[in-house]
Write an enzyme that holds these catalytic residues in place. Structure first.
Site, PDB file in Angstrom:
ATOM      1  N   GLU A  80       5.122  -2.756  -1.423  1.00 60.18           N
ATOM      2  CA  GLU A  80       5.634  -2.822  -2.784  1.00 60.18           C
ATOM      3  C   GLU A  80       7.068  -3.314  -2.867  1.00 60.18           C
ATOM      4  O   GLU A  80       7.557  -3.629  -3.952  1.00 60.18           O
ATOM      5  CB  GLU A  80       5.510  -1.445  -3.439  1.00 60.18           C
ATOM      6  CG  GLU A  80       4.053  -1.057  -3.725  1.00 60.18           C
ATOM      7  CD  GLU A  80       3.896   0.352  -4.265  1.00 60.18           C
ATOM      8  OE1 GLU A  80       4.875   1.118  -4.191  1.00 60.18           O
ATOM      9  OE2 GLU A  80       2.801   0.683  -4.746  1.00 60.18           O
ATOM     10  N   GLU A 111      -4.852   7.431  16.783  1.00 60.50           N
ATOM     11  CA  GLU A 111      -3.559   8.112  16.713  1.00 60.50           C
ATOM     12  C   GLU A 111      -3.197   8.840  17.995  1.00 60.50           C
ATOM     13  O   GLU A 111      -2.062   9.270  18.179  1.00 60.50           O
ATOM     14  CB  GLU A 111      -3.553   9.103  15.553  1.00 60.50           C
ATOM     15  CG  GLU A 111      -4.459  10.298  15.734  1.00 60.50           C
ATOM     16  CD  GLU A 111      -4.354  11.250  14.558  1.00 60.50           C
ATOM     17  OE1 GLU A 111      -3.960  12.404  14.805  1.00 60.50           O
ATOM     18  OE2 GLU A 111      -4.653  10.853  13.420  1.00 60.50           O
TER      19      GLU A 111
END
Length: 271
Positions: A80, A111
């Site tokens: 953004e 992960e």
């Protein structure tokens, strides 16, 4: 043994027996605790922002690194920045364990690889000009911790956003941000309060940084990208308010210069 408050039992029992209204009231009650917690850790967030501003001014970049929800939130915040503040896409970069495919669908055990985070950063030739912020609600994600350990070893500034006190991640980062929001409404569902806390903190870091870098004038996004009609209309209103020009002329200037800032400069210069 390290205790994760994010894994503690919910304060609410027998959820399946509650009405929709009772569930919503409970969730909302818990959500209201998040900004109160964050208000108490503003000094830690300030330290991260100051480091980020300093390094970005010198041509560095900001990296977010996470897994699962945490990784996705970092990618959202990074993605953004260009449309909101008109900065290059390579200035703020979000990385997630498992790669881009993990944005939509979980990649099993990604992960847990302690070496992969550093490998992912090396693809971008990370160096001492950059800032790397690890995001992990648990504070125990190997992908994130391993990357920050390597960054520390290479004199790269590290920060983190986590929701457990005294976590391995908080102890690894040079500039830890720890928002202990307590047990989740649904036990262990850290996409809820912990995720909300992470999102609020990410908003603070990039917004404050971009303002400090001059990417906002007064309270307006004068460098936003004109990527849709809504933003063209918003930019036109900014120019009308700042100059008093008729809307049609303000819009024409905006479309000509493709930037509110550049349009205002041209108008002020009489061009």
């Amino acid at each position: 043994m390290f205790h994760k408050t994010t894994e503690s039992d919910s304060l609410y029992n027998d959820l399946e027996q509650k009405s929709t209204r009772e569930l919503l009231v409970g969730i909302n009650t818990e959500d209201q605790k998040v900004p109160q917690i964050i208000s108490g850790i503003l000094p830690a967030i300030e330290e991260v922002v100051e480091q980020t501003v300093s390094h970005l001014r010198d041509g560095g970049r900001l990296f977010y690194l996470g897994a699962g929800t945490s990784g996705r939130l970092g990618i959202v915040d990074a993605s953004e920045c260009p449309p909101t503040f008109g900065v290059p896409h390579e200035m703020v970069i979000g990385l997630i364990a498992g790669g881009d495919q993990a944005i939509r669908k979980a990649v099993e055990f990604a992960e847990d690889d302690k070496l992969q985070g550093w490998k992912d950063l090396q693809e971008f030739q990370v160096d001492t000009k950059d800032v790397v912020i690890g995001i992990a609600a648990s504070g125990t994600t190997p992908y994130v911790i391993g990357a920050l350990e390597q960054c520390n070893a290479n004199n790269i500034v590290t920060g983190c956003i986590t929701c457990n006190a005294d976590s391995p991640l908080a102890k690894t980062a040079k500039y830890p941000i720890v928002a202990v929001v307590g047990p989740e409404f649904v036990t262990g569902s850290s996409r809820m309060k912990a995720g909300t806390a992470q999102k609020l903190i990410l908003n603070m870091i990039t917004t404050a940084t971009m303002i400090r870098l001059g990417r906002v004038k007064d309270n307006k996004m004068v460098d936003m990208q004109l990527s849709n009609d809504k933003l063209v209309e918003r930019g036109t209103r900014m120019i009308v308010e700042a100059t008093g020009l008729p809307e049609s002329e303000a819009r024409a200037q905006l479309l000509k210069h493709q930037s509110v800032r550049d349009a205002l400069q041209a108008i002020n210069d009489g061009k």
